[in-house]
Structures are given as C-alpha cells and as structure tokens.
Design a protein around this motif. Sequence first.
Motif, PDB file in Angstrom:
ATOM      1  N   PHE A  21       0.871  -1.181   0.000  1.00  0.00           N
ATOM      2  CA  PHE A  21       0.000   0.000   0.000  1.00  0.00           C
ATOM      3  C   PHE A  21       0.902   1.223   0.000  1.00  0.00           C
ATOM      4  O   PHE A  21       2.049   1.165   0.429  1.00  0.00           O
ATOM      5  CB  PHE A  21      -0.948   0.009   1.200  1.00  0.00           C
ATOM      6  N   ASN A  22       0.364   2.330  -0.490  1.00  0.00           N
ATOM      7  CA  ASN A  22       1.166   3.530  -0.702  1.00  0.00           C
ATOM      8  C   ASN A  22       2.428   3.142  -1.485  1.00  0.00           C
ATOM      9  O   ASN A  22       2.334   2.591  -2.556  1.00  0.00           O
ATOM     10  CB  ASN A  22       1.490   4.206   0.623  1.00  0.00           C
ATOM     11  N   ARG A  23       3.619   3.365  -0.907  1.00  0.00           N
ATOM     12  CA  ARG A  23       4.859   3.008  -1.606  1.00  0.00           C
ATOM     13  C   ARG A  23       5.521   1.770  -0.997  1.00  0.00           C
ATOM     14  O   ARG A  23       6.613   1.380  -1.418  1.00  0.00           O
ATOM     15  CB  ARG A  23       5.820   4.191  -1.566  1.00  0.00           C
ATOM     16  N   ASP A  24       4.889   1.150  -0.017  1.00  0.00           N
ATOM     17  CA  ASP A  24       5.483  -0.022   0.626  1.00  0.00           C
ATOM     18  C   ASP A  24       5.564  -1.197  -0.350  1.00  0.00           C
ATOM     19  O   ASP A  24       4.694  -1.372  -1.218  1.00  0.00           O
ATOM     20  CB  ASP A  24       4.671  -0.426   1.850  1.00  0.00           C
ATOM     21  N   VAL A  25       6.614  -2.021  -0.170  1.00  0.00           N
ATOM     22  CA  VAL A  25       6.857  -3.140  -1.068  1.00  0.00           C
ATOM     23  C   VAL A  25       7.297  -4.357  -0.268  1.00  0.00           C
ATOM     24  O   VAL A  25       8.119  -4.251   0.649  1.00  0.00           O
ATOM     25  CB  VAL A  25       7.941  -2.799  -2.111  1.00  0.00           C
ATOM     26  N   LEU A  26       6.767  -5.513  -0.619  1.00  0.00           N
ATOM     27  CA  LEU A  26       7.200  -6.791  -0.062  1.00  0.00           C
ATOM     28  C   LEU A  26       8.008  -7.532  -1.119  1.00  0.00           C
ATOM     29  O   LEU A  26       7.554  -7.702  -2.258  1.00  0.00           O
ATOM     30  CB  LEU A  26       5.990  -7.636   0.343  1.00  0.00           C
ATOM     31  N   LYS A  27       9.217  -7.977  -0.743  1.00  0.00           N
ATOM     32  CA  LYS A  27      10.057  -8.773  -1.634  1.00  0.00           C
ATOM     33  C   LYS A  27      10.335 -10.115  -0.972  1.00  0.00           C
ATOM     34  O   LYS A  27      10.503 -10.196   0.251  1.00  0.00           O
ATOM     35  CB  LYS A  27      11.376  -8.057  -1.933  1.00  0.00           C
ATOM     36  N   PHE A  28      10.403 -11.161  -1.794  1.00  0.00           N
ATOM     37  CA  PHE A  28      10.675 -12.480  -1.235  1.00  0.00           C
ATOM     38  C   PHE A  28      11.354 -13.364  -2.277  1.00  0.00           C
ATOM     39  O   PHE A  28      11.315 -13.083  -3.480  1.00  0.00           O
ATOM     40  CB  PHE A  28       9.373 -13.149  -0.763  1.00  0.00           C
ATOM     41  N   MET A  29      11.961 -14.438  -1.780  1.00  0.00           N
ATOM     42  CA  MET A  29      12.571 -15.422  -2.652  1.00  0.00           C
ATOM     43  C   MET A  29      12.611 -16.770  -1.930  1.00  0.00           C
ATOM     44  O   MET A  29      12.833 -16.828  -0.716  1.00  0.00           O
ATOM     45  CB  MET A  29      13.988 -14.992  -3.055  1.00  0.00           C
ATOM     46  N   LEU A  30      12.400 -17.848  -2.676  1.00  0.00           N
ATOM     47  CA  LEU A  30      12.490 -19.196  -2.142  1.00  0.00           C
ATOM     48  C   LEU A  30      13.256 -20.050  -3.139  1.00  0.00           C
ATOM     49  O   LEU A  30      12.938 -20.049  -4.344  1.00  0.00           O
ATOM     50  CB  LEU A  30      11.090 -19.779  -1.911  1.00  0.00           C
ATOM     51  N   ASN A  31      14.270 -20.787  -2.629  1.00  0.00           N
ATOM     52  CA  ASN A  31      15.128 -21.585  -3.497  1.00  0.00           C
ATOM     53  C   ASN A  31      15.252 -23.005  -2.951  1.00  0.00           C
ATOM     54  O   ASN A  31      15.352 -23.211  -1.733  1.00  0.00           O
ATOM     55  CB  ASN A  31      16.539 -20.987  -3.568  1.00  0.00           C
ATOM     56  N   TYR A  32      15.267 -23.960  -3.860  1.00  0.00           N
ATOM     57  CA  TYR A  32      15.538 -25.340  -3.476  1.00  0.00           C
ATOM     58  C   TYR A  32      16.397 -25.960  -4.561  1.00  0.00           C
ATOM     59  O   TYR A  32      16.234 -25.671  -5.755  1.00  0.00           O
ATOM     60  CB  TYR A  32      14.253 -26.155  -3.316  1.00  0.00           C
ATOM     61  N   GLY A  33      17.318 -26.830  -4.152  1.00  0.00           N
ATOM     62  CA  GLY A  33      18.137 -27.498  -5.140  1.00  0.00           C
ATOM     63  C   GLY A  33      18.891 -28.671  -4.565  1.00  0.00           C
ATOM     64  O   GLY A  33      19.014 -28.825  -3.347  1.00  0.00           O
ATOM     65  N   ASP A  34      19.390 -29.502  -5.446  1.00  0.00           N
ATOM     66  CA  ASP A  34      20.251 -30.625  -5.093  1.00  0.00           C
ATOM     67  C   ASP A  34      21.474 -30.527  -6.002  1.00  0.00           C
ATOM     68  O   ASP A  34      21.356 -30.695  -7.217  1.00  0.00           O
ATOM     69  CB  ASP A  34      19.521 -31.946  -5.315  1.00  0.00           C
ATOM     70  N   GLY A  35      22.619 -30.178  -5.407  1.00  0.00           N
ATOM     71  CA  GLY A  35      23.801 -29.918  -6.208  1.00  0.00           C
ATOM     72  C   GLY A  35      23.851 -28.501  -6.742  1.00  0.00           C
ATOM     73  O   GLY A  35      24.619 -28.201  -7.650  1.00  0.00           O
ATOM     74  N   THR A  36      23.042 -27.615  -6.169  1.00  0.00           N
ATOM     75  CA  THR A  36      23.043 -26.209  -6.610  1.00  0.00           C
ATOM     76  C   THR A  36      24.367 -25.534  -6.274  1.00  0.00           C
ATOM     77  O   THR A  36      24.868 -24.711  -7.035  1.00  0.00           O
ATOM     78  CB  THR A  36      21.880 -25.441  -5.959  1.00  0.00           C
ATOM     79  N   GLY A  37      24.912 -25.833  -5.102  1.00  0.00           N
ATOM     80  CA  GLY A  37      26.256 -25.390  -4.746  1.00  0.00           C
ATOM     81  C   GLY A  37      26.467 -23.896  -4.803  1.00  0.00           C
ATOM     82  O   GLY A  37      25.762 -23.123  -4.148  1.00  0.00           O
ATOM     83  N   ARG A  38      27.438 -23.461  -5.604  1.00  0.00           N
ATOM     84  CA  ARG A  38      27.912 -22.079  -5.614  1.00  0.00           C
ATOM     85  C   ARG A  38      26.858 -21.064  -6.060  1.00  0.00           C
ATOM     86  O   ARG A  38      27.046 -19.853  -5.867  1.00  0.00           O
ATOM     87  CB  ARG A  38      29.133 -21.963  -6.528  1.00  0.00           C
ATOM     88  N   TYR A  39      25.767 -21.519  -6.628  1.00  0.00           N
ATOM     89  CA  TYR A  39      24.760 -20.573  -7.100  1.00  0.00           C
ATOM     90  C   TYR A  39      24.015 -19.888  -5.963  1.00  0.00           C
ATOM     91  O   TYR A  39      23.454 -18.812  -6.148  1.00  0.00           O
ATOM     92  CB  TYR A  39      23.745 -21.275  -8.016  1.00  0.00           C
ATOM     93  N   ILE A  40      23.971 -20.509  -4.785  1.00  0.00           N
ATOM     94  CA  ILE A  40      23.180 -19.987  -3.676  1.00  0.00           C
ATOM     95  C   ILE A  40      24.095 -19.562  -2.537  1.00  0.00           C
ATOM     96  O   ILE A  40      25.084 -20.224  -2.219  1.00  0.00           O
ATOM     97  CB  ILE A  40      22.197 -21.052  -3.153  1.00  0.00           C
ATOM     98  N   ALA A  41      23.771 -18.442  -1.907  1.00  0.00           N
ATOM     99  CA  ALA A  41      24.430 -18.000  -0.671  1.00  0.00           C
ATOM    100  C   ALA A  41      25.934 -17.829  -0.819  1.00  0.00           C
ATOM    101  O   ALA A  41      26.696 -18.099   0.117  1.00  0.00           O
ATOM    102  CB  ALA A  41      24.127 -18.976   0.471  1.00  0.00           C
ATOM    103  N   LEU A  42      26.374 -17.369  -1.996  1.00  0.00           N
ATOM    104  CA  LEU A  42      27.794 -17.120  -2.262  1.00  0.00           C
ATOM    105  C   LEU A  42      28.649 -18.352  -1.962  1.00  0.00           C
ATOM    106  O   LEU A  42      29.707 -18.267  -1.353  1.00  0.00           O
ATOM    107  CB  LEU A  42      28.302 -15.905  -1.474  1.00  0.00           C
ATOM    108  N   ASN A  43      28.154 -19.512  -2.412  1.00  0.00           N
ATOM    109  CA  ASN A  43      28.867 -20.789  -2.263  1.00  0.00           C
ATOM    110  C   ASN A  43      29.090 -21.153  -0.802  1.00  0.00           C
ATOM    111  O   ASN A  43      30.137 -21.706  -0.436  1.00  0.00           O
ATOM    112  CB  ASN A  43      30.202 -20.777  -3.012  1.00  0.00           C
TER     113      ASN A  43
END
Length: 386
Positions: A258-280
């Motif tokens: 509402f107004n200028r407020d913003v909700l941001k989110f992300m959800l990740n799942y993987g097997d062997g994702t490795g370095r792609y998530i959370a700076l390795n």
Amino acid sequence: MNSSKVLKATLAPLSLAMLAAAPSAMAETEFKFGGYVKADFMVSNYDNGAPDDSNLSRQFYVPGTIYGDPNRANTVTDFQARETRFNFTSTSDMDGHTLKFFVELDFFTTSDGNERVSNSYAPRLRHATVTFDNWTAGQTWSTFQNPGALPEALDFVGAAEGTPFVRQGLIKYSNNGFSVAIENPKSTFTSTAGGRIESDSSYIPDLVARYDFKGGDASFSIAGLLRSLDIDETIGDTTYDESEMGYGLSFAGVVPVFNRDVLKFMLNYGDGTGRYIALNYANAAVLRDGGGADTISSISGFVSYQHWWSDKWRSNFTVSGFEADNPGILDGTTANETSYSGNVNLMFSPVKPLTVGVEWLYALNERANGDDGELNRFMLSFKYAI
C-alpha cells in the motif's frame, strides 16, 4: 537503478572508410555514464574474534567467513569506499536492430591494497556484455538470479543466504519474459574433512531458464538450473572420475502493498546447486574417500519489507536463511550447514541522488560439527548516485 548523465551523438561524422564499410549501419547512438560513490563506516563484532582486515568478511557479509580468529579482538572498525562503482552503456539502433554494450567496475574483493596508508584498491570487472536484439553474451548476472528482487540494504548483498548471487560468462536469449542461457560451468566439492575442493574438469555448460511475469502491479520470476558436476582429478591417493547431475529452482516476487510499501521475497531449493546460492556457502557435492560423490541438497530464501515513513525517509526489514542437508559422512566436520541473518535500516534521501543510511545486521553461521560464528554489524553509509 542509478540516475545517469546521457550524451547523445550520431555516427555520421565518422571516417569515410567506416561509412564505406557499413553505410546502412549508421544510426543514432546513445551513451550513458552511471554508477555511484558510496562511503561505508562499519563497526563489527565477531563473537569468535575478528578476521584480519584483508578478509572478505570485513568488506561485506559473506556467509561462511564470520567464524573469526580467537587470537584477535572481537570488535573492529572499518572505513571504506570500495563499493563505489562506475558503468558505461552504449546503445545503437542499426537498421532496426538494437546493439548494446555495457561495462561496469567496482573495487570489492581485491587484496592489493591496505588500510595503513593509501587504501588503494584495483578496479574489478563486474559486468561486460554485448547485446544484439534478444541475444546477450559476456559476463553478467546469472539467469538463475533475479537482481530486481533483492532487498535495499547498506550491506552489499543484503540477504546473502537467501538468494542466488552469481556473475559469470554466459550466452543468453530473451524474449517476452522468457530467458534461456548456457553459462560457465564450475563445480565445487566438499572433502570428507569438510574442506572445499574446486574442480577444473567441468566442461558441460550449465543450462538455466527463467520466466518473468506480472500479476497486477506485482512482478514474479521462476527459474530453473540444470548442471553437470564433473571432476576428473587425483587428490591425495584417490583418483576421482565423477559426474553427477545437479539442479535448482528459484521463485521470487516483488509485491506492492500500500502507498509506496513493497514486499520482496525469494524461495530456493536445489540438489547440487552449490555455488549458485548463498555465495557458495555450501558446495554442490561431497567426495567420498574411496571414490564416488553424493550431492548436497539445500533450501533457502528471504523476506524483506520496505516501508516509507515519508517521501524522504524509508526502512527495510529483512530476514534470510539457508540450510544444507549434508550427507551423513560430513557429520562432525567443518562443512557449512546452516546460516541465518537479519537486518534493519533507516534511509534518508534529502535529494534524489543522495542517500544517507544506518543499518544493523546480525548473522549466525553453523558448521556440521556444531561450531558457530556470530556477527553483529552497525553501518553508516553515504551514497551519491551519478
């Protein structure tokens, strides 16, 4: 993201030789220079003792770097301007085709300077891409990542555990919200002692696809990753010739509230994702002592809420987390397992190019052997966008 000074020019005055070589390609070209200057003042408390001032953790929060040095003091102060960045864009309309060049530099991660006298740090390459219509080639954000969903923070990343965060070489095709790319393969493995082993044997490019779409005023993305985890090397007395498949999924959203407020989110799942998530923070797989490999699965994500107190004042509230499901052979080792962080800030922009902010960040990292590290950091930042 940044305000830019725009210079417009035509290619008509170029040499007759160039005109003769490509007379139909001459068109108006737009040049943009952008970036910002950012000064950070940080007071950090590491519960196990602070790492030395050349450590990456002293520049910004990186999961896995805050376990500290018990021989050193717990609280340290750092002044830096290393996040300062500059970029240049050239966009041309050539016979109905769009040709774009982009390059960006900053001063993070380099270790060639010091805090004793000059604080001189070499520029590093962030982005360098050439785009022709729907095709992009060069180094830039991985297609698996949605940079537009990242929270606003004084810390460089802001939600380090909960997001893909990779810049690398790629070839990408984009059209109507859909992108598909082949990207640089690089596999990281965990030894049975918990240490990291980087493979130089990866040869099959990572395959990434993402779809960006809207629902009313909200925007969303869903991304998929498929990769081959390869190693063909002799380590100690064991020769490894392994190839495992890894995959990842990521869903992100930016939702006006509402107004200028913003909700941001992300959800990740993987097997062997490795370095792609959370700076390795976790690797893609663990190498067994007698040969063979087991992939490491993980789940991660973040939620961030931005509230505008007035036209010039705003705050961001962010929580982020990562949990690896390490194979049992890593029990009792130094392998990273869980990481959590939260930050809250207050930002003031008296005029559009200038932002002054304060932020408090808390992070907790835990290893498979039960060891942990905690970081409390207070930041004061001044940022002027070009």
